[in-house]
Design an enzyme around this catalytic site. Structure first.
Site, PDB file in Angstrom:
ATOM      1  N   HIS A  12       0.823  -1.218   0.000  1.00  0.00           N
ATOM      2  CA  HIS A  12       0.000   0.000   0.000  1.00  0.00           C
ATOM      3  C   HIS A  12       0.860   1.273   0.000  1.00  0.00           C
ATOM      4  O   HIS A  12       0.453   2.295   0.527  1.00  0.00           O
ATOM      5  CB  HIS A  12      -0.956  -0.020   1.205  1.00  0.00           C
ATOM      6  CG  HIS A  12      -0.246  -0.083   2.534  1.00  0.00           C
ATOM      7  ND1 HIS A  12      -0.818  -0.654   3.649  1.00  0.00           N
ATOM      8  CD2 HIS A  12       0.975   0.355   2.929  1.00  0.00           C
ATOM      9  CE1 HIS A  12       0.022  -0.559   4.660  1.00  0.00           C
ATOM     10  NE2 HIS A  12       1.117   0.048   4.249  1.00  0.00           N
ATOM     11  N   HIS A  59      -0.868   4.882   9.647  1.00  0.00           N
ATOM     12  CA  HIS A  59       0.546   5.208   9.845  1.00  0.00           C
ATOM     13  C   HIS A  59       0.755   6.493  10.628  1.00  0.00           C
ATOM     14  O   HIS A  59       1.831   7.085  10.581  1.00  0.00           O
ATOM     15  CB  HIS A  59       1.257   5.278   8.496  1.00  0.00           C
ATOM     16  CG  HIS A  59       1.182   4.008   7.699  1.00  0.00           C
ATOM     17  ND1 HIS A  59       0.034   3.591   7.071  1.00  0.00           N
ATOM     18  CD2 HIS A  59       2.120   3.056   7.451  1.00  0.00           C
ATOM     19  CE1 HIS A  59       0.266   2.440   6.450  1.00  0.00           C
ATOM     20  NE2 HIS A  59       1.511   2.091   6.664  1.00  0.00           N
ATOM     21  N   HIS A 193       9.932  -4.651   4.653  1.00  0.00           N
ATOM     22  CA  HIS A 193      10.456  -3.298   4.463  1.00  0.00           C
ATOM     23  C   HIS A 193      10.841  -2.664   5.785  1.00  0.00           C
ATOM     24  O   HIS A 193      10.310  -3.000   6.838  1.00  0.00           O
ATOM     25  CB  HIS A 193       9.517  -2.387   3.676  1.00  0.00           C
ATOM     26  CG  HIS A 193       8.135  -2.131   4.237  1.00  0.00           C
ATOM     27  ND1 HIS A 193       7.260  -3.119   4.587  1.00  0.00           N
ATOM     28  CD2 HIS A 193       7.473  -0.962   4.453  1.00  0.00           C
ATOM     29  CE1 HIS A 193       6.110  -2.590   4.990  1.00  0.00           C
ATOM     30  NE2 HIS A 193       6.221  -1.270   4.938  1.00  0.00           N
ATOM     31  N   GLU A 240       3.631  -5.573   9.238  1.00  0.00           N
ATOM     32  CA  GLU A 240       2.447  -5.361   8.388  1.00  0.00           C
ATOM     33  C   GLU A 240       1.911  -6.682   7.820  1.00  0.00           C
ATOM     34  O   GLU A 240       0.794  -6.727   7.309  1.00  0.00           O
ATOM     35  CB  GLU A 240       2.754  -4.370   7.253  1.00  0.00           C
ATOM     36  CG  GLU A 240       2.873  -2.937   7.766  1.00  0.00           C
ATOM     37  CD  GLU A 240       2.946  -1.882   6.664  1.00  0.00           C
ATOM     38  OE1 GLU A 240       3.000  -0.699   7.012  1.00  0.00           O
ATOM     39  OE2 GLU A 240       2.975  -2.229   5.460  1.00  0.00           O
TER      40      GLU A 240
HETATM   41  C1  DHB Z   1       6.523   2.573   2.185  1.00  0.00           C
HETATM   42  C2  DHB Z   1       5.903   1.364   2.529  1.00  0.00           C
HETATM   43  C3  DHB Z   1       4.817   1.365   3.389  1.00  0.00           C
HETATM   44  O1  DHB Z   1       4.158   0.236   3.788  1.00  0.00           O
HETATM   45  C4  DHB Z   1       4.338   2.550   3.915  1.00  0.00           C
HETATM   46  O2  DHB Z   1       3.258   2.498   4.713  1.00  0.00           O
HETATM   47  C5  DHB Z   1       4.954   3.753   3.591  1.00  0.00           C
HETATM   48  C6  DHB Z   1       6.056   3.767   2.735  1.00  0.00           C
HETATM   49  C7  DHB Z   1       7.675   2.620   1.248  1.00  0.00           C
HETATM   50  O3  DHB Z   1       8.241   1.576   0.875  1.00  0.00           O
HETATM   51  O4  DHB Z   1       8.037   3.726   0.820  1.00  0.00           O
HETATM   52 FE    FE Z   2       2.714   0.675   5.448  1.00  0.00          FE
END
Ligand code: DHB
Ligand code: FE
Length: 279
Positions: A12, A59, A193, A240
């Protein structure tokens, strides 16, 4: 009776929303990612769901670090996405669903889940980017969305097993709802991530692919990973995966994988996309 027809997973990332608004989906960086969506859009076009139960995390837009419910459910007739500072273009409001949402809340409380019931809630990219991906041109207004928000920002966070069981309870609520609705479930976010700190940019492809394999018909095998393990294996934002587990809990025991795509990196993330039909 309402029927759970399938589950969809997608990352997302805010940059996806930006790519959509700039119309750069066919450029070399974005094409392998956006190519993962037409089969899912086709399936949605054929199945015509009435409702999306959408697992996402906030977030910091509605719930900042000063108040952070573990699980929150939206019961509002409409949701507005507000400025998060990412520079995402303004998009139309999201249509809510009030009756099934309240029925889900009643069932969850009966099943001893302590939820925050939201009659007003701003929604962020975690909820809006997946809708934009599934209904191009921001044509998601006819779909009624039930937001299910899981804390993935501040420890302590719930376990994969608890999120799966939250999904089981939501399934019980949907299947006992006395209206002929077709319901599809979205698990958003992930996969690996890390956005900050020394390991910023960390992605773990073998772990992501293992999670995609297991989520299909052995989701319980993922219960062995604690939130701490997820941070280690999949980065600070690896938890997540909880939204994928919530989605999988809503589906029945056996599902059929109809489609998948995995592409790295999209921004800082291992981007996983799946379509699972409920058997
Ligand atoms: C990114 C990934 C995410 O899940 C998010 O909420 C905000 C940024 C990213 O990879 O930039
Ligand atoms: Fe995210």
């Amino acid at each position: 009776m309402a029927k759970i027809i399938g589950g969809i997973t997608t990352s997302h990332i805010p940059a996806i929303g930006r790519a959509i608004s700039l119309n750069i989906e066919e450029t070399p960086y974005w094409k392998p990612f956006f190519d993962g969506y037409p089969p899912i859009r086709k399936w949605l076009g054929e199945k015509k769901p009435d409702v999306v139960v959408l697992f996402y995390n906030d977030h910091g837009l509605e719930f900042f670090l000063n108040k952070k419910p573990t699980f929150s459910i939206g019961v509002a007739p409409q949701y507005i996405s507000a400025d998060e500072g990412w520079g995402i273009a303004t998009i139309p409001p999201v249509t809510g669903e009030t009756e099934l949402s309240w029925h889900i809340c009643n069932t969850l409380v009966e099943d001893e889940f302590d939820i925050t019931i939201c009659q007003e809630m701003k929604v962020d990219h975690g909820l809006t980017v997946p809708l934009q991906l599934m209904w191009p041109g921001n044509t998601y207004g006819h779909i009624k969305v039930i937001p299910v928000c899981i804390n993935c920002e501040q420890h302590p966070m719930p376990s994969l097993k608890r999120c799966f069981n939250l999904g089981r309870s939501i399934a019980k609520a949907i299947e006992s709802f006395d209206k002929d609705l077709n319901v599809v479930v979205f698990g958003t976010g992930g996969l690996s991530h890390q956005l900050d700190g020394q390991r910023a940019g960390f992605i773990n492809k073998p772990f992501d692919l293992m999670c995609m394999d297991k989520i299909v018909n052995q989701p319980e095998e993922l219960f062995q990973y604690s939130v701490r393990d997820l941070v280690e294996q999949a980065g600070a934002q690896g938890p997540e995966l909880n939204m994928w587990m919530g989605m999988r809990g809503v589906l029945s025991g056996k599902v059929t994988e109809l489609h998948r795509n995995y592409h790295i990196p999209i921004s800082n993330t291992g981007a996983g996309t799946m379509l699972l039909e409920n058997n």
